[in-house]
Motif scaffolding. Sequence first.
Motif, PDB file in Angstrom:
ATOM      1  N   GLU A  70       0.855  -1.177   0.000  1.00 22.52           N
ATOM      2  CA  GLU A  70       0.000   0.000   0.000  1.00 22.52           C
ATOM      3  C   GLU A  70       0.898   1.236   0.000  1.00 22.52           C
ATOM      4  OE1 GLU A  70      -3.879   1.683   2.464  1.00 22.52           O
ATOM      5  OE2 GLU A  70      -3.064  -0.289   2.943  1.00 22.52           O
ATOM      6  N   GLU A  71       0.529   2.244  -0.781  1.00 24.91           N
ATOM      7  CA  GLU A  71       1.305   3.476  -0.906  1.00 24.91           C
ATOM      8  C   GLU A  71       0.703   4.594  -0.072  1.00 24.91           C
ATOM      9  OE1 GLU A  71       1.506   4.626  -4.987  1.00 24.91           O
ATOM     10  OE2 GLU A  71       2.611   2.844  -5.570  1.00 24.91           O
ATOM     11  N   PHE A  72       1.580   5.443   0.473  1.00 23.26           N
ATOM     12  CA  PHE A  72       1.158   6.603   1.264  1.00 23.26           C
ATOM     13  C   PHE A  72       2.022   7.799   0.900  1.00 23.26           C
ATOM     14  CE2 PHE A  72       0.007   2.885   3.670  1.00 23.26           C
ATOM     15  CZ  PHE A  72      -1.283   3.181   4.082  1.00 23.26           C
ATOM     16  N   ASP A  73       1.455   8.982   1.059  1.00 18.52           N
ATOM     17  CA  ASP A  73       2.202  10.205   0.762  1.00 18.52           C
ATOM     18  C   ASP A  73       3.227  10.522   1.835  1.00 18.52           C
ATOM     19  OD1 ASP A  73       0.881  10.743  -1.661  1.00 18.52           O
ATOM     20  OD2 ASP A  73      -0.751  11.768  -0.615  1.00 18.52           O
ATOM     21  N   THR A  74       2.895  10.212   3.088  1.00 16.91           N
ATOM     22  CA  THR A  74       3.801  10.588   4.171  1.00 16.91           C
ATOM     23  C   THR A  74       4.289   9.375   4.964  1.00 16.91           C
ATOM     24  OG1 THR A  74       2.091  10.857   5.869  1.00 16.91           O
ATOM     25  CG2 THR A  74       2.544  12.773   4.451  1.00 16.91           C
ATOM     26  N   LYS A  75       5.431   9.558   5.581  1.00 15.80           N
ATOM     27  CA  LYS A  75       6.013   8.535   6.457  1.00 15.80           C
ATOM     28  C   LYS A  75       5.070   8.241   7.624  1.00 15.80           C
ATOM     29  CE  LYS A  75       9.922   8.142   9.631  1.00 15.80           C
ATOM     30  NZ  LYS A  75      11.172   8.770  10.091  1.00 15.80           N
ATOM     31  N   GLN A  76       4.447   9.276   8.167  1.00 15.19           N
ATOM     32  CA  GLN A  76       3.562   9.110   9.315  1.00 15.19           C
ATOM     33  C   GLN A  76       2.363   8.231   8.966  1.00 15.19           C
ATOM     34  OE1 GLN A  76       4.881  12.054   8.304  1.00 15.19           O
ATOM     35  NE2 GLN A  76       6.312  12.328   9.998  1.00 15.19           N
ATOM     36  N   GLU A  77       1.781   8.437   7.773  1.00 16.83           N
ATOM     37  CA  GLU A  77       0.649   7.612   7.347  1.00 16.83           C
ATOM     38  C   GLU A  77       1.064   6.154   7.210  1.00 16.83           C
ATOM     39  OE1 GLU A  77      -2.137  10.289   4.475  1.00 16.83           O
ATOM     40  OE2 GLU A  77      -0.077   9.994   3.795  1.00 16.83           O
ATOM     41  N   ALA A  78       2.231   5.937   6.615  1.00 12.74           N
ATOM     42  CA  ALA A  78       2.729   4.569   6.421  1.00 12.74           C
ATOM     43  C   ALA A  78       2.997   3.894   7.764  1.00 12.74           C
ATOM     44  CB  ALA A  78       3.995   4.579   5.568  1.00 12.74           C
ATOM     45  N   MET A  79       3.618   4.607   8.666  1.00 15.49           N
ATOM     46  CA  MET A  79       3.930   4.029   9.972  1.00 15.49           C
ATOM     47  C   MET A  79       2.658   3.731  10.762  1.00 15.49           C
ATOM     48  SD  MET A  79       7.281   6.254  11.026  1.00 15.49           S
ATOM     49  CE  MET A  79       7.620   5.332  12.523  1.00 15.49           C
ATOM     50  N   SER A  80       1.664   4.579  10.620  1.00 21.82           N
ATOM     51  CA  SER A  80       0.385   4.355  11.301  1.00 21.82           C
ATOM     52  C   SER A  80      -0.293   3.096  10.764  1.00 21.82           C
ATOM     53  CB  SER A  80      -0.517   5.574  11.109  1.00 21.82           C
ATOM     54  OG  SER A  80      -1.776   5.354  11.679  1.00 21.82           O
ATOM     55  N   LYS A  81      -0.298   2.929   9.444  1.00 18.40           N
ATOM     56  CA  LYS A  81      -0.907   1.736   8.835  1.00 18.40           C
ATOM     57  C   LYS A  81      -0.131   0.489   9.240  1.00 18.40           C
ATOM     58  CE  LYS A  81      -3.677  -0.514   6.086  1.00 18.40           C
ATOM     59  NZ  LYS A  81      -5.108  -0.350   5.904  1.00 18.40           N
ATOM     60  N   GLU A  82       1.191   0.573   9.256  1.00 18.56           N
ATOM     61  CA  GLU A  82       2.015  -0.568   9.676  1.00 18.56           C
ATOM     62  C   GLU A  82       1.630  -1.000  11.088  1.00 18.56           C
ATOM     63  OE1 GLU A  82       6.714  -1.667  10.433  1.00 18.56           O
ATOM     64  OE2 GLU A  82       5.989   0.355  10.816  1.00 18.56           O
ATOM     65  N   ALA A  83       1.479  -0.045  11.987  1.00 17.79           N
ATOM     66  CA  ALA A  83       1.122  -0.356  13.375  1.00 17.79           C
ATOM     67  C   ALA A  83      -0.252  -1.018  13.442  1.00 17.79           C
ATOM     68  CB  ALA A  83       1.146   0.914  14.217  1.00 17.79           C
ATOM     69  N   LYS A  84      -1.199  -0.528  12.648  1.00 18.00           N
ATOM     70  CA  LYS A  84      -2.542  -1.120  12.630  1.00 18.00           C
ATOM     71  C   LYS A  84      -2.494  -2.566  12.136  1.00 18.00           C
ATOM     72  CE  LYS A  84      -5.046   3.179  12.028  1.00 18.00           C
ATOM     73  NZ  LYS A  84      -5.789   4.049  11.111  1.00 18.00           N
ATOM     74  N   ILE A  85      -1.730  -2.818  11.086  1.00 17.30           N
ATOM     75  CA  ILE A  85      -1.625  -4.178  10.541  1.00 17.30           C
ATOM     76  C   ILE A  85      -0.973  -5.109  11.555  1.00 17.30           C
ATOM     77  CG2 ILE A  85      -0.509  -5.623   8.779  1.00 17.30           C
ATOM     78  CD1 ILE A  85      -0.950  -3.294   6.798  1.00 17.30           C
ATOM     79  N   LYS A  86       0.046  -4.634  12.230  1.00 19.59           N
ATOM     80  CA  LYS A  86       0.737  -5.469  13.214  1.00 19.59           C
ATOM     81  C   LYS A  86      -0.170  -5.871  14.375  1.00 19.59           C
ATOM     82  CE  LYS A  86       5.513  -4.347  12.270  1.00 19.59           C
ATOM     83  NZ  LYS A  86       6.787  -3.869  12.805  1.00 19.59           N
ATOM     84  N   ARG A  87      -1.218  -5.097  14.631  1.00 16.77           N
ATOM     85  CA  ARG A  87      -2.151  -5.434  15.705  1.00 16.77           C
ATOM     86  C   ARG A  87      -3.232  -6.423  15.259  1.00 16.77           C
ATOM     87  NH1 ARG A  87      -1.509   0.179  16.865  1.00 16.77           N
ATOM     88  NH2 ARG A  87      -3.449   0.670  15.786  1.00 16.77           N
ATOM     89  N   LEU A  88      -3.310  -6.695  13.960  1.00 16.49           N
ATOM     90  CA  LEU A  88      -4.317  -7.625  13.451  1.00 16.49           C
ATOM     91  C   LEU A  88      -3.965  -9.057  13.844  1.00 16.49           C
ATOM     92  CD1 LEU A  88      -4.785  -6.339   9.775  1.00 16.49           C
ATOM     93  CD2 LEU A  88      -6.244  -5.857  11.747  1.00 16.49           C
TER      94      LEU A  88
END
Length: 90
Positions: free
Chosen positions: A50-68
């Motif tokens: 998945e692509e994101f414009d900012t590092k913060q968005e990518a890191m937030s999505k990564e954290a959400k996926i890791k909690r799945l």
Amino acid sequence: MNYVYILECEDGSYYTGWTNDLNRRFAMHCKGKGAKYTRGRGPVELVYLEEFDTKQEAMSKEAKIKRLTRKEKLLLIENYQQEQKLNLEH
């Protein structure tokens, strides 16, 4: 561009990460020089991206996926792959 990705390891486990240079990062994982988790679990296969414009968005999505849960990750990967297949057909 910033990316969140999921790799499937040879042992069937999944690794989630983010990067701003997908080709370099994937190559590192393949050479066994990526994350500590993927070392010794190769070869790896890219199964979600998945692509994101900012590092913060990518890191937030990564954290959400890791909690799945594993089941939720499998569903996420399955939906992503079906979407990619449909995009290739059109």
